[in-house]
Design an enzyme around this catalytic site. Structure first.
Site, PDB file in Angstrom:
ATOM      1  N   CYS A  14       0.892  -1.184  -0.062  1.00  0.00           N
ATOM      2  CA  CYS A  14      -0.001  -0.073  -0.104  1.00  0.00           C
ATOM      3  C   CYS A  14       0.769   1.381   0.157  1.00  0.00           C
ATOM      4  O   CYS A  14       1.382   1.523  -0.932  1.00  0.00           O
ATOM      5  CB  CYS A  14      -0.933   0.069   1.051  1.00  0.00           C
ATOM      6  SG  CYS A  14      -2.377   1.033   1.026  1.00  0.00           S
ATOM      7  N   HIS A  52      -3.598  -5.426   0.867  1.00  0.00           N
ATOM      8  CA  HIS A  52      -2.825  -5.581   2.237  1.00  0.00           C
ATOM      9  C   HIS A  52      -2.871  -7.341   2.567  1.00  0.00           C
ATOM     10  O   HIS A  52      -4.021  -7.718   3.184  1.00  0.00           O
ATOM     11  CB  HIS A  52      -3.836  -5.025   3.561  1.00  0.00           C
ATOM     12  CG  HIS A  52      -3.563  -3.902   3.453  1.00  0.00           C
ATOM     13  ND1 HIS A  52      -2.520  -2.861   3.910  1.00  0.00           N
ATOM     14  CD2 HIS A  52      -3.888  -2.552   2.710  1.00  0.00           C
ATOM     15  CE1 HIS A  52      -2.492  -1.768   3.759  1.00  0.00           C
ATOM     16  NE2 HIS A  52      -3.571  -1.257   3.099  1.00  0.00           N
ATOM     17  N   GLU A 111      -1.401  -8.639   4.836  1.00  0.00           N
ATOM     18  CA  GLU A 111      -1.108  -8.861   6.303  1.00  0.00           C
ATOM     19  C   GLU A 111      -2.533  -8.693   7.222  1.00  0.00           C
ATOM     20  O   GLU A 111      -2.685  -8.996   7.948  1.00  0.00           O
ATOM     21  CB  GLU A 111      -0.166  -7.612   6.922  1.00  0.00           C
ATOM     22  CG  GLU A 111      -0.613  -6.239   7.089  1.00  0.00           C
ATOM     23  CD  GLU A 111      -1.015  -5.733   5.977  1.00  0.00           C
ATOM     24  OE1 GLU A 111      -0.706  -6.027   4.772  1.00  0.00           O
ATOM     25  OE2 GLU A 111      -1.190  -4.479   6.102  1.00  0.00           O
TER      26      GLU A 111
END
Lengths: 232, 83
Positions: free
Chosen positions: A86, A203, A205
């Site tokens: 990002c 994302h 994660e």
């Protein structure tokens, strides 16, 4: 093995990445404040998401010019994996580690939702644990995610299979409807010429544990860890 | 000598300008028939330099290294002597 997670003023996904690397994947990782500058002893880098320096000037522009980025460039030149997520992707393009630029979404709104992505290549240190053309699910959360590159750069990305992820529908089809930001050719993530630097807007994660709605992102970090174990 | 540089940053031709498009749409709602609206950013930089030429060169470097992203933006510098 030890992975550095770079923190700038305004970074806010650092602890999520730290959690995934240490608790979910089970590798050693450490957050590094950008003033430390020295990355000796690290085998990989994650530049996490957030709003470094309030997105002043352009998203990622200020962070890209901090001295720690010279150390990140050095580490990348050694073939070690560097992952930008990002705002991290924006930082890596601004630093010249990745081609193209990320500009304001075509519809200028902060888009925050789940996206389907197609894995375009498994020939990177970050996607060895995926299947080619597999459709995975990860969330996006950005306002400046429109990937733009000049024609010659775009041709090079396509010819050398440097596009790693594209926004697709659930069936894996590239359509305008599922392009959240107007990115050229629905590009969501690319690697550099030597394939060891990846930037992506989604994302991983936030999609590394089933309880969060998807654990597809975990394999990206596992691939990175495997690559480091094998090569360094 | 002290100079003031006015740097204007614009999107390159052909680039989307979502902010400009949104402003144009709002103008349309207000009944103004604007042909198009483009946004730009403007920075004023005050600096010391030996000559106007040296000042311009320095500001040009600043633009190339930080203030503009040459992939997607053009920049224009206007220079004025202060005092």
């Amino acid at each position: 093995m030890k992975i550095a997670i770079i923190q700038f003023g305004g970074t806010n996904c650092d602890m999520d990445v730290l959690h995934v690397l240490k608790e979910v994947v089970g590798v050693d990782a450490e957050t590094i404040w950008y003033k430390e500058e020295d990355l000796t002893g690290f085998d990989g880098v994650v530049v996490p998401g957030g709003f470094s320096y309030g997105d002043y000037l352009r998203a990622g522009a200020i962070a890209a010019r901090t001295p720690i980025m010279d150390s990140v460039k050095k580490l990348a030149a050694e073939g070690k994996p560097v992952l930008g997520i990002c705002n991290g992707f924006q930082v890596l393009t601004e630093a010249g580690l990745l081609n193209g630029a990320l500009t304001t979404n075509e519809y200028p709104k902060f888009r925050c939702h789940w996206s389907y992505l197609r894995v375009e290549t498994t020939d990177t240190p970050f996607t060895s644990k995926f299947r080619k053309e597999e459709v995975v699910r990860m969330p996006i959360a950005h306002m400046e995610g429109q990937f733009y590159a000049e024609e010659a750069t775009l041709a090079d990305l396509d010819e050398n299979e440097r596009v790693v992820f594209r926004y697709v529908d659930e069936a894996g089809k590239v359509t305008d409807e599922v392009n959240p930001n107007g990115s050229l050719e629905n590009i969501a993530g690319i690697v550099n010429g030597s394939r060891n630097v990846l930037g992506l807007m989604p994302h991983p994660e936030r999609a590394s544990e089933a309880v969060l709605g998807s654990d597809d992102g975990r394999r990206l970090f596992e691939s990175m860890a495997d690559y480091i174990t094998e090569k360094f | 000598m002290q100079y003031q540089a006015t740097v204007t940053i614009e999107q390159k031709a052909g680039m989307l300008d979502p902010e400009g498009t949104t402003i144009k749409r709002a103008l349309d709602h207000l009944g103004y028939a604007a042909e198009s609206v483009k946004t730009a950013k403007l920075y004023t930089i005050v600096l010391e330099a030996e000559s106007a030429e040296a000042a311009e060169q320095k500001v040009d470097e600043m633009c190339q290294k930080l203030i503009a992203n040459p992939i997607v933006q053009n920049y224009r510098i206007e220079l004025a002597e202060l005092n």
